[in-house]
Design an enzyme around this catalytic site. Structure first.
Site, mmCIF file in Angstrom:
data_model
loop_
_atom_site.group_PDB
_atom_site.id
_atom_site.type_symbol
_atom_site.label_atom_id
_atom_site.label_comp_id
_atom_site.label_asym_id
_atom_site.label_seq_id
_atom_site.Cartn_x
_atom_site.Cartn_y
_atom_site.Cartn_z
ATOM 1 C CG HIS A 1 -0.352 0.082 2.544
ATOM 2 N ND1 HIS A 1 -0.040 -1.035 3.291
ATOM 3 C CD2 HIS A 1 0.028 1.142 3.308
ATOM 4 C CE1 HIS A 1 0.479 -0.667 4.445
ATOM 5 N NE2 HIS A 1 0.530 0.644 4.482
ATOM 6 C CD GLU B 1 -1.550 3.304 6.664
ATOM 7 O OE1 GLU B 1 -0.627 2.769 6.034
ATOM 8 O OE2 GLU B 1 -1.569 3.322 7.904
HETATM 9 C C1 LIG Z 1 0.607 -0.820 11.875
HETATM 10 C C2 LIG Z 1 -0.313 -0.228 10.896
HETATM 11 C C3 LIG Z 1 0.399 0.068 9.602
HETATM 12 C C4 LIG Z 1 0.518 1.586 9.426
HETATM 13 O O1 LIG Z 1 1.098 2.022 8.423
HETATM 14 O O2 LIG Z 1 0.078 2.321 10.351
HETATM 15 C C5 LIG Z 1 -0.266 -0.547 8.397
HETATM 16 O O3 LIG Z 1 -0.137 -0.104 7.295
HETATM 17 S S1 LIG Z 1 -1.192 -1.973 8.701
HETATM 18 C C6 LIG Z 1 -1.358 -2.701 7.027
HETATM 19 C C7 LIG Z 1 -2.245 -3.899 7.069
HETATM 20 N N1 LIG Z 1 -3.650 -3.517 7.163
HETATM 21 C C8 LIG Z 1 -4.420 -3.431 6.053
HETATM 22 O O4 LIG Z 1 -3.998 -3.675 4.942
HETATM 23 C C9 LIG Z 1 -5.863 -3.011 6.293
HETATM 24 C C10 LIG Z 1 -6.601 -2.776 4.991
HETATM 25 N N2 LIG Z 1 -6.632 -3.978 4.167
HETATM 26 C C11 LIG Z 1 -7.784 -4.714 3.992
HETATM 27 O O5 LIG Z 1 -8.837 -4.398 4.505
HETATM 28 C C12 LIG Z 1 -7.656 -5.951 3.111
HETATM 29 O O6 LIG Z 1 -6.300 -6.295 2.962
HETATM 30 C C13 LIG Z 1 -8.249 -5.744 1.679
HETATM 31 C C14 LIG Z 1 -9.746 -5.463 1.780
HETATM 32 C C15 LIG Z 1 -7.545 -4.632 0.944
HETATM 33 C C16 LIG Z 1 -8.040 -7.034 0.912
HETATM 34 O O7 LIG Z 1 -8.572 -8.060 1.706
HETATM 35 P P1 LIG Z 1 -8.359 -9.581 1.264
HETATM 36 O O8 LIG Z 1 -6.925 -9.780 0.869
HETATM 37 O O9 LIG Z 1 -8.900 -10.483 2.315
HETATM 38 O O10 LIG Z 1 -9.350 -9.677 0.059
HETATM 39 P P2 LIG Z 1 -9.106 -10.275 -1.361
HETATM 40 O O11 LIG Z 1 -7.867 -11.092 -1.427
HETATM 41 O O12 LIG Z 1 -10.389 -10.887 -1.769
HETATM 42 O O13 LIG Z 1 -8.856 -8.931 -2.211
HETATM 43 C C17 LIG Z 1 -9.955 -8.266 -2.795
HETATM 44 C C18 LIG Z 1 -9.424 -7.681 -4.088
HETATM 45 O O14 LIG Z 1 -8.461 -6.665 -3.729
HETATM 46 C C19 LIG Z 1 -7.184 -7.031 -4.252
HETATM 47 N N3 LIG Z 1 -6.201 -6.668 -3.237
HETATM 48 C C20 LIG Z 1 -6.051 -7.205 -2.002
HETATM 49 N N4 LIG Z 1 -5.025 -6.599 -1.350
HETATM 50 C C21 LIG Z 1 -4.520 -5.691 -2.214
HETATM 51 C C22 LIG Z 1 -3.439 -4.754 -2.146
HETATM 52 N N5 LIG Z 1 -2.669 -4.662 -1.047
HETATM 53 N N6 LIG Z 1 -3.201 -3.960 -3.216
HETATM 54 C C23 LIG Z 1 -3.975 -4.069 -4.340
HETATM 55 N N7 LIG Z 1 -5.026 -4.921 -4.482
HETATM 56 C C24 LIG Z 1 -5.271 -5.726 -3.417
HETATM 57 C C25 LIG Z 1 -7.218 -8.522 -4.502
HETATM 58 O O15 LIG Z 1 -6.306 -8.857 -5.523
HETATM 59 C C26 LIG Z 1 -8.653 -8.699 -4.915
HETATM 60 O O16 LIG Z 1 -8.792 -8.310 -6.249
HETATM 61 P P3 LIG Z 1 -9.377 -9.360 -7.326
HETATM 62 O O17 LIG Z 1 -9.302 -8.655 -8.653
HETATM 63 O O18 LIG Z 1 -10.792 -9.647 -6.849
HETATM 64 O O19 LIG Z 1 -8.482 -10.581 -7.224
HETATM 65 CO CO LIG Z 2 1.001 1.507 6.425
#
Ligand SMILES: CC[C@H](C(=O)O)C(=O)SCCNC(=O)CCNC(=O)[C@H](O)C(C)(C)COP(=O)(O)OP(=O)(O)OC[C@H]1O[C@@H](n2cnc3c(N)ncnc32)[C@H](O)[C@@H]1OP(=O)(O)O
Ligand SMILES: [Co+2]
Length: 134
Positions: A79, A130
């Site tokens: 991200h 983010e």
């Molecule tokens: C200590 C905190 C720190 C800070 O800086 O303060 C942080 O940064 S903490 C970082 C970790 N926390 C998070 O990432 C929270 C937000 N993330 C989420 O809610 C999920 O990761 C989400 C919704 C982005 C993806 O969830 P999940 O992986 O379970 O879902 P899917 O695999 O079904 O993904 C759906 C769709 O999105 C694409 N995807 C997933 N992650 C990414 C990404 N990082 N970048 C780009 N695209 C992403 C994934 O490929 C799916 O696409 P599709 O075309 O349907 O395959």
């Molecule tokens: Co971060």
């Protein structure tokens, strides 16, 4: 609305190995590894003159980044984090403009002790965004 680039996050399986790459191969200054259980990650910050690299490793069985790391076994850019002055105002503007705010829309406290929110990658050029209030 968005201001400075606060950090670019790279998610990996092995944060110690990634930290060595940045410290020993790239000669960068790196922080200690910090568990962030409320976010399901370990973090290491690589300090750069104009921004930071946030190295991430999954923490716990249901880490938010586990699927990403499984899909990207060599690691990958996870991200980007932009700074905002008022995260609630930014959230409300983004929602009004049709963007999806993740995690129920309420900010969490991030790695720098500041409120953070995440925006759905599908709404932002395939990039997980983010926001950090500074
Ligand atoms: C200590 C905190 C720190 C800070 O800086 O303060 C942080 O940064 S903490 C970082 C970790 N926390 C998070 O990432 C929270 C937000 N993330 C989420 O809610 C999920 O990761 C989400 C919704 C982005 C993806 O969830 P999940 O992986 O379970 O879902 P899917 O695999 O079904 O993904 C759906 C769709 O999105 C694409 N995807 C997933 N992650 C990414 C990404 N990082 N970048 C780009 N695209 C992403 C994934 O490929 C799916 O696409 P599709 O075309 O349907 O395959
Ligand atoms: Co971060």
């Amino acid at each position: 609305m968005i201001g400075r680039l606060n950090h670019v996050a790279i998610a990996v399986k092995d944060i110690e190995a990634a930290t060595r790459v940045y410290k020993e191969t790239l000669g960068a200054t790196v922080s200690a590894k910090v568990p962030q259980p409320e976010h399901g990650v370990y973090t290491v910050f690589v300090e750069l003159p104009n921004t930071k690299i946030e190295l991430l490793e999954p923490l716990g069985d249901d880490s938010t980044i586990q699927k990403f790391v499984d899909k990207n076994p060599d690691g990958g850019i996870h991200h980007v984090c932009y700074e905002v002055e008022d995260i609630i105002a930014a959230r409300d503007q983004l929602v009004a403009r049709g963007a999806r705010v993740l995690g129920g829309g309420e900010p969490k406290i991030g790695a720098h002790g500041k409120p953070v929110l995440f925006l759905h990658p599908k709404d932002f050029c395939g990039t997980l965004v983010e926001l950090e209030q500074v």
